[in-house]
Structures are given as structure tokens and as C-alpha cells.
Motif scaffolding. Structure first.
Motif, PDB file in Angstrom:
ATOM      1  N   MET A  88       0.882  -1.181  -0.163  1.00 13.84           N
ATOM      2  CA  MET A  88       0.182   0.043   0.164  1.00 13.84           C
ATOM      3  C   MET A  88       0.896   1.375  -0.018  1.00 13.84           C
ATOM      4  O   MET A  88       0.475   2.056  -0.552  1.00 13.84           O
ATOM      5  CB  MET A  88      -0.953   0.165   1.229  1.00 13.84           C
ATOM      6  CG  MET A  88      -1.978  -1.141   0.985  1.00 13.84           C
ATOM      7  SD  MET A  88      -3.213  -1.224   2.403  1.00 13.84           S
ATOM      8  CE  MET A  88      -4.545  -0.126   1.627  1.00 13.84           C
ATOM      9  N   ALA A  89       2.047   1.161   0.682  1.00 16.20           N
ATOM     10  CA  ALA A  89       3.047   2.180   0.498  1.00 16.20           C
ATOM     11  C   ALA A  89       3.383   2.280  -0.827  1.00 16.20           C
ATOM     12  O   ALA A  89       3.572   3.743  -1.222  1.00 16.20           O
ATOM     13  CB  ALA A  89       4.054   2.279   1.599  1.00 16.20           C
ATOM     14  N   ALA A  90       3.770   1.388  -1.480  1.00 17.19           N
ATOM     15  CA  ALA A  90       4.297   1.522  -2.905  1.00 17.19           C
ATOM     16  C   ALA A  90       3.226   2.262  -3.686  1.00 17.19           C
ATOM     17  O   ALA A  90       3.729   3.025  -4.351  1.00 17.19           O
ATOM     18  CB  ALA A  90       4.815   0.171  -3.198  1.00 17.19           C
ATOM     19  N   GLY A  91       1.760   1.876  -3.580  1.00 20.48           N
ATOM     20  CA  GLY A  91       0.715   2.427  -4.162  1.00 20.48           C
ATOM     21  C   GLY A  91       0.823   4.225  -4.016  1.00 20.48           C
ATOM     22  O   GLY A  91       0.759   4.860  -4.944  1.00 20.48           O
ATOM     23  N   VAL A  92       1.152   4.611  -2.877  1.00 19.16           N
ATOM     24  CA  VAL A  92       1.137   6.071  -2.578  1.00 19.16           C
ATOM     25  C   VAL A  92       2.122   6.558  -3.094  1.00 19.16           C
ATOM     26  O   VAL A  92       2.174   7.760  -3.748  1.00 19.16           O
ATOM     27  CB  VAL A  92       1.041   6.298  -0.841  1.00 19.16           C
ATOM     28  CG1 VAL A  92       1.393   7.453  -0.503  1.00 19.16           C
ATOM     29  CG2 VAL A  92      -0.239   5.618  -0.365  1.00 19.16           C
ATOM     30  N   ARG A  93       3.429   5.900  -3.153  1.00 22.27           N
ATOM     31  CA  ARG A  93       4.627   6.581  -3.523  1.00 22.27           C
ATOM     32  C   ARG A  93       4.558   6.826  -5.207  1.00 22.27           C
ATOM     33  O   ARG A  93       5.049   7.623  -5.726  1.00 22.27           O
ATOM     34  CB  ARG A  93       5.619   5.807  -3.198  1.00 22.27           C
ATOM     35  CG  ARG A  93       7.168   6.207  -3.845  1.00 22.27           C
ATOM     36  CD  ARG A  93       8.393   5.153  -3.634  1.00 22.27           C
ATOM     37  NE  ARG A  93       8.023   3.806  -3.656  1.00 22.27           N
ATOM     38  CZ  ARG A  93       8.001   3.290  -4.844  1.00 22.27           C
ATOM     39  NH1 ARG A  93       8.194   3.886  -6.061  1.00 22.27           N
ATOM     40  NH2 ARG A  93       7.829   2.169  -5.029  1.00 22.27           N
ATOM     41  N   GLU A  94       4.039   5.619  -5.739  1.00 17.78           N
ATOM     42  CA  GLU A  94       3.825   5.691  -7.164  1.00 17.78           C
ATOM     43  C   GLU A  94       2.837   6.737  -7.618  1.00 17.78           C
ATOM     44  O   GLU A  94       3.008   7.412  -8.797  1.00 17.78           O
ATOM     45  CB  GLU A  94       3.562   4.279  -7.778  1.00 17.78           C
ATOM     46  CG  GLU A  94       4.560   3.266  -7.525  1.00 17.78           C
ATOM     47  CD  GLU A  94       5.581   3.330  -8.672  1.00 17.78           C
ATOM     48  OE1 GLU A  94       5.467   4.102  -9.688  1.00 17.78           O
ATOM     49  OE2 GLU A  94       6.659   2.741  -8.471  1.00 17.78           O
ATOM     50  N   LEU A  95       1.808   6.775  -7.030  1.00 18.00           N
ATOM     51  CA  LEU A  95       0.890   7.718  -7.324  1.00 18.00           C
ATOM     52  C   LEU A  95       1.427   9.309  -7.103  1.00 18.00           C
ATOM     53  O   LEU A  95       1.367  10.147  -8.181  1.00 18.00           O
ATOM     54  CB  LEU A  95      -0.490   7.706  -6.415  1.00 18.00           C
ATOM     55  CG  LEU A  95      -1.641   8.905  -6.726  1.00 18.00           C
ATOM     56  CD1 LEU A  95      -2.179   8.463  -8.179  1.00 18.00           C
ATOM     57  CD2 LEU A  95      -2.541   8.732  -5.606  1.00 18.00           C
ATOM     58  N   TRP A  96       2.288   9.415  -6.136  1.00 13.55           N
ATOM     59  CA  TRP A  96       2.999  10.858  -6.163  1.00 13.55           C
ATOM     60  C   TRP A  96       3.922  11.132  -7.132  1.00 13.55           C
ATOM     61  O   TRP A  96       3.977  12.208  -7.523  1.00 13.55           O
ATOM     62  CB  TRP A  96       3.644  10.670  -4.673  1.00 13.55           C
ATOM     63  CG  TRP A  96       4.620  11.906  -4.301  1.00 13.55           C
ATOM     64  CD1 TRP A  96       6.159  11.803  -4.393  1.00 13.55           C
ATOM     65  CD2 TRP A  96       4.270  13.184  -4.152  1.00 13.55           C
ATOM     66  NE1 TRP A  96       6.471  12.905  -3.902  1.00 13.55           N
ATOM     67  CE2 TRP A  96       5.603  13.975  -3.939  1.00 13.55           C
ATOM     68  CE3 TRP A  96       3.238  13.843  -3.769  1.00 13.55           C
ATOM     69  CZ2 TRP A  96       5.660  15.119  -3.591  1.00 13.55           C
ATOM     70  CZ3 TRP A  96       3.187  15.159  -3.477  1.00 13.55           C
ATOM     71  CH2 TRP A  96       4.539  15.867  -3.505  1.00 13.55           C
ATOM     72  N   GLU A  97       4.942   9.925  -7.268  1.00 12.72           N
ATOM     73  CA  GLU A  97       5.859  10.126  -8.651  1.00 12.72           C
ATOM     74  C   GLU A  97       5.097  10.192  -9.894  1.00 12.72           C
ATOM     75  O   GLU A  97       5.503  11.170 -10.711  1.00 12.72           O
ATOM     76  CB  GLU A  97       6.698   8.898  -8.483  1.00 12.72           C
ATOM     77  CG  GLU A  97       7.587   8.776  -7.263  1.00 12.72           C
ATOM     78  CD  GLU A  97       8.291   7.583  -7.360  1.00 12.72           C
ATOM     79  OE1 GLU A  97       9.093   7.441  -6.274  1.00 12.72           O
ATOM     80  OE2 GLU A  97       8.037   6.627  -8.055  1.00 12.72           O
ATOM     81  N   GLU A  98       4.246   9.400 -10.195  1.00 12.73           N
ATOM     82  CA  GLU A  98       3.776   9.684 -11.402  1.00 12.73           C
ATOM     83  C   GLU A  98       2.593  10.463 -11.877  1.00 12.73           C
ATOM     84  O   GLU A  98       2.489  10.845 -13.087  1.00 12.73           O
ATOM     85  CB  GLU A  98       3.153   8.288 -12.143  1.00 12.73           C
ATOM     86  CG  GLU A  98       4.140   6.960 -11.951  1.00 12.73           C
ATOM     87  CD  GLU A  98       3.732   5.707 -12.483  1.00 12.73           C
ATOM     88  OE1 GLU A  98       2.404   5.396 -12.497  1.00 12.73           O
ATOM     89  OE2 GLU A  98       4.444   4.747 -12.562  1.00 12.73           O
ATOM     90  N   THR A  99       1.924  10.957 -10.797  1.00 11.55           N
ATOM     91  CA  THR A  99       1.058  11.953 -11.037  1.00 11.55           C
ATOM     92  C   THR A  99       1.028  13.278 -10.156  1.00 11.55           C
ATOM     93  O   THR A  99       0.410  14.436 -10.626  1.00 11.55           O
ATOM     94  CB  THR A  99      -0.364  11.353 -10.598  1.00 11.55           C
ATOM     95  OG1 THR A  99      -0.599  11.296  -9.124  1.00 11.55           O
ATOM     96  CG2 THR A  99      -0.682  10.252 -11.254  1.00 11.55           C
ATOM     97  N   GLY A 100       1.995  13.339  -9.329  1.00 14.64           N
ATOM     98  CA  GLY A 100       2.045  14.514  -8.546  1.00 14.64           C
ATOM     99  C   GLY A 100       1.000  14.686  -7.412  1.00 14.64           C
ATOM    100  O   GLY A 100       0.881  15.732  -6.724  1.00 14.64           O
ATOM    101  N   LEU A 101       0.091  13.687  -7.534  1.00 12.80           N
ATOM    102  CA  LEU A 101      -0.960  13.883  -6.310  1.00 12.80           C
ATOM    103  C   LEU A 101      -0.603  13.301  -5.058  1.00 12.80           C
ATOM    104  O   LEU A 101      -0.039  12.285  -5.007  1.00 12.80           O
ATOM    105  CB  LEU A 101      -2.121  13.190  -7.030  1.00 12.80           C
ATOM    106  CG  LEU A 101      -2.990  13.784  -8.193  1.00 12.80           C
ATOM    107  CD1 LEU A 101      -3.980  12.860  -8.526  1.00 12.80           C
ATOM    108  CD2 LEU A 101      -3.095  15.293  -8.060  1.00 12.80           C
ATOM    109  N   LEU A 102      -1.137  13.607  -3.877  1.00 11.62           N
ATOM    110  CA  LEU A 102      -0.924  13.494  -2.658  1.00 11.62           C
ATOM    111  C   LEU A 102      -1.753  12.708  -1.963  1.00 11.62           C
ATOM    112  O   LEU A 102      -3.061  13.254  -1.885  1.00 11.62           O
ATOM    113  CB  LEU A 102      -0.317  14.667  -1.735  1.00 11.62           C
ATOM    114  CG  LEU A 102      -0.069  14.594  -0.204  1.00 11.62           C
ATOM    115  CD1 LEU A 102       1.359  13.865  -0.383  1.00 11.62           C
ATOM    116  CD2 LEU A 102       0.113  15.880   0.132  1.00 11.62           C
TER     117      LEU A 102
END
Length: 230
Positions: A88-102
Motif C-alpha cells: 500500500m505504501a508503494a501505491g502511495v509513492r507511485e501515485l505521487w511520483e507519476e501524477t504529483g497527487l498526494l
């Protein structure tokens, strides 16, 4: 050992744990999902429209959560020995990296963490991942013979759980192009991987209140493709 098992052992691409995040918007009116297009030279699914996501990094397991995972998600994710928090942490990180969304909640502990690579920008915002905001909704293993293979878990979140402007992609890295909110009734017109189409069909059923209980699992760990529910 059967012939299919032998082929799997000889497959040069190892299966890596991965997390994908489906961000849903306007669920009660005209549902939309966030997707982007992979580059034409990408080694995995080039030029396809996909959800944000990627492989689990070792450092993901060390990131604390502002609120713990839902018990049902934790039990289903942990089945088979997977590290639920890391996924689940990886999902949060990937969303941040690929979209800039927090995706997360403000937490004073973020300031005390020596941020590992990949998490520095996120933790600098003062947020930690929020396990309550993420729902485990799908699992799929990439079939044999592909250049890269993943055991991907898909997480659904509402855009209301975002800690940033849902339309601001200015902080995104360049892995996904043409980031946009696509209505579910138009998404079939985009060039997508087969598994993404399957996930979207399940999502549509969920939004319309006709989903079957359990987490769908598209298991391609061997040459024989199997579909079941966890």
C-alpha cells in the motif's frame, strides 16, 4: 514437475510485487478515473493507457502509516506472505511520483523520518500514507513470456482522500503522459492493456452496486490462466 511448471521456472522475467492505484472521481454522478499513457519506448506496456502504479521498493516497507490498513484489506493482502504495508505504501509513492497527487494524512511523525530515496518529496509535505483511504479491489499476475512480470494489487481511493488539488499534475514525473480524468462511459475508446479493461469492468460493477463479494484475482502465474476471488 509438469511441462507448464518447467516453462515458468525457465521464464527469464521474475514476478515482482507491485501496486496500482485507481483514483475515482464523481462516483455518484458521472464516474471518472485517473489514467495516463505510457511512453512508446517503455519496456512494459508501451503507449498504453494505464492507472498509476509500479513495483514495490525495499524502502516502502519502512514507511509508517497515519492510520492503519483496514482489517479486511490487511488479511487479504497478507494471504500468501505478502507485506501488506509495503504494497500500500508503494501505491502511495507511485501515485505521487507519476501524477504529483498526494494521498495521505498530515502527521507530525513525518518530520522525524529520515526519508529514503523516493519518499523525500512526499514526506517533506508533512503527510503519511492513510491506510483507511485505500481499498483492495483487484489482483493480477502478468502472464509468462512478457519482458516484465508483476503480481499487482489494485487499490481504489476516492478523490476526496487526496491531500492536493486533483487537477494539479505539475509535480508528476515523466513516466505517464496525457494524465486525465476519463469518464467510465468513455474509457473503452482508449488503447489499454487487456487486464486494465477487466479491472474497469469490475469497477463499473462496483460503482453500479452489482459487484460480487471478494477481491477478483486474475492468476497467470502459470501457462493456465485462472480467475477466482479472494
Amino acid at each position: 514437475m509438469g511441462q507448464a511448471d518447467a516453462r515458468i521456472l525457465n521464464d527469464p522475467a521474475p514476478i515482482r510485487d507491485a501496486a496500482t492505484v485507481i483514483v475515482l472521481r464523481d462516483a455518484a454522478t458521472r464516474p471518472r478515473v485517473l489514467m495516463g499513457q505510457r511512453g512508446k519506448d517503455a519496456a512494459f506496456m508501451p503507449s498504453k493507457f494505464v492507472f498509476p502504479g509500479g513495483a514495490v521498493d525495499v524502502v516502502d516497507a519502512d514507511i509508517p502509516f497515519a492510520r492503519p490498513l483496514r482489517p479486511d484489506c490487511l488479511s487479504r493482502l497478507s494471504d500468501g506472505g505478502a507485506d501488506a504495508n509495503a504494497l500500500m505504501a508503494a501505491g502511495v509513492r507511485e501515485l505521487w511520483e507519476e501524477t504529483g497527487l498526494l494521498l495521505g494524512t498530515r502527521d507530525a511523525r513525518a518530520a522525524d523520518i529520515t526519508a529514503p530515496r523516493g519518499w523525500r518529496g512526499y514526506l517533506a509535505t508533512g503527510h503519511l500514507p492513510d491506510g483507511e483511504a485505500m481499498e483492495y479491489v483487484f489482483r493480477a499476475i502478468t502472464p509468462p513470456g512478457r519482458p516484465r512480470r508483476f503480481d499487482a494489487r489494485f487499490f481504489l481511493v476516492e478523490d476526496s482522500a487526496l491531500g492536493s488539488d486533483a487537477d494539479d499534475f505539475s509535480g508528476a514525473e515523466d513516466e505517464l503522459n496525457h494524465l486525465q480524468w476519463i469518464p467510465l462511459d468513455e474509457v473503452r475508446g482508449f488503447d489499454m492493456p487487456f487486464i486494465t479493461e477487466v479491472v474497469l469492468a469490475e469497477l463499473a460493477a462496483r460503482v453500479e452496486g452489482r459487484a460480487t463479494p471478494g477481491v477478483p484475482f486474475f492468476d497467470n502465474s502459470t501457462e493456465e490462466s485462472r480467475f477466482r476471488r479472494l
